[in-house]
Scaffold this motif. Sequence first.
Motif, short mmCIF file in Angstrom:
data_model
loop_
_atom_site.label_atom_id
_atom_site.label_comp_id
_atom_site.label_asym_id
_atom_site.label_seq_id
_atom_site.Cartn_x
_atom_site.Cartn_y
_atom_site.Cartn_z
N ALA A 98 0.94 -1.21 -0.12
CA ALA A 98 0.04 -0.03 0.08
C ALA A 98 0.98 1.54 0.15
O ALA A 98 2.18 1.19 0.37
CB ALA A 98 -1.01 -0.12 1.13
N MET A 99 0.49 2.35 -0.35
CA MET A 99 0.88 3.76 -0.28
C MET A 99 0.69 4.27 1.21
O MET A 99 -0.64 4.74 1.16
CB MET A 99 0.65 4.64 -1.44
N ILE A 100 1.49 4.66 2.01
CA ILE A 100 1.01 5.11 3.30
C ILE A 100 1.81 6.46 3.56
O ILE A 100 2.96 6.51 3.01
CB ILE A 100 1.63 3.92 4.40
N LEU A 101 1.03 7.13 4.23
CA LEU A 101 1.71 8.47 4.58
C LEU A 101 2.00 8.71 6.11
O LEU A 101 1.14 8.49 6.89
CB LEU A 101 0.62 9.70 4.29
N VAL A 102 3.32 8.70 6.36
CA VAL A 102 3.69 8.99 7.77
C VAL A 102 3.77 10.43 8.11
O VAL A 102 4.73 11.12 7.31
CB VAL A 102 5.07 8.19 8.07
N VAL A 103 3.00 10.76 9.15
CA VAL A 103 3.03 12.21 9.29
C VAL A 103 3.62 12.36 10.92
O VAL A 103 2.93 11.95 11.84
CB VAL A 103 1.60 12.89 9.39
N ASP A 104 4.79 13.07 11.09
CA ASP A 104 5.45 13.14 12.20
C ASP A 104 6.61 14.29 12.06
O ASP A 104 7.18 14.39 11.05
CB ASP A 104 6.33 11.89 12.61
#
Length: 477
Positions: A98-104
Amino acid sequence: MNNRQIQPDNTPQCTLSPQYLHDLLTPLNQIIGYSDMLAEQAAEDGHRSYVPDLQHIHAAGRQLLDLLKNEAPLPEAEGVQPKVQPAPEGSHSGAGAAMILVVDDIKMNRDLLARRLESQGHTVAFAENGQQAMDAVRTRDFDLVLLDIMMPEMDGYEALRQLKADKTLMHIPVIMISALDGSESVVRCIKMGADDYLPKPFDSTLLKARIGACLEKKRAHDREVDLYQQLRNSYRSLQEAEKMRDDLTHMIVHDLRTPLGSLISAVQTLEHIGDLNPGQKEIVAIATSGGATLLEMINGLLDVNKMESGSMELNYALLDPAELVLGAIRQVAQLAKDRKLNLVEDIEADLPPIEADEDTLIRTLVNLLGNAIKFTPDAGTITVSVKRANDRSSLSFAVSDTGEGIPGDSIDRIFEKFGQVESRQGGRVASTGLGLTFCKLVVEAHGGQIKVESSPGKGSSFSFTLPLRPPLAPSLA
């Protein structure tokens, strides 16, 4: 022996602010996360001699984490050790890549998550705050968002709110992540629409399982969207095919009318060419009648197509309801007489005038009367009535007969175009059904409703209600 009393510890307790606690936990979570991951990697690569030391680092980090969270310390460092369970080579998330967006906002946190996710076969993109995350999801398609809570510029709560408020983005699953594992924060996120919540540091097995569950939810949504789009495309193709069929039918039928009119006229002139014997006269009469019937069917089909397309213009005028009924009866009186049928008029006195198109309403009544005559046995009775409706702002017209009635399985489609074709194939009705379709379209164009009540062997009653002034009629005042 000296007795010593243990005095209570009056050392002031240090209360950490959420932000300060968050700042302490962030590097600690990184130590725990990286030591866990390195221990797994060392075991997979055959460097098992490194594993015990990495486990000690991991356990010490967990001890410090528990102390910071005011939890009981672990009795021994060895009490908590990272699970060293190398995944089989090539294994990925159960829900597929999958295409996952990590926001940190902290790079080491992003890198740690990225290594975990990429090892499961996923593709990872990054955002440093909520605003960057919103910009990213509006320009690329993501299957999942891992969203930290405490960030500068726009925190996770606001980013989550905007995601779930946007109809084009609200279907993207969101897992909230935070070093502050408070129940209030969890409840708030779930109420705002988050799909799950994970505290730092991450348990690798739990992380994989929850990501897999969220991705499966996203896959199900995508399948529904694809199926809906396929249905829309199929429906659009069907509409185009039906329009092409109707256009072709209209063209053929329209072109048939002219030569058919010429044929009828030619047959009628035969009577004036010379003396015809009785047999020839009968043949001419049959041909003329058949041609007239065919021409009527052609005109009916053209009229239905005009009504459906909205190209038939209605000429509204103030009309006497009684005269409408009497005008229709005059057109079918001879047919009823030939069948020895009783035509009964039931017209309420002092009816107000109605704004309507005279030609189409008379044709509607004639069609209903023609059907009643066709299906009523000799010596039967046909009643035509018109009266005020219960709401006093409409008129109710009805044509009732003592005929054979309508089978229950045919009533639902009796007003549909060609709705009687199936009945005709069954040998029950010799009609295209266009007459009743025309009636329905005319009544609805006047802002009214038409219905039928019937029981086999007990006759039928077709009735329609028209407003005294249709909503779209021009003012005649």
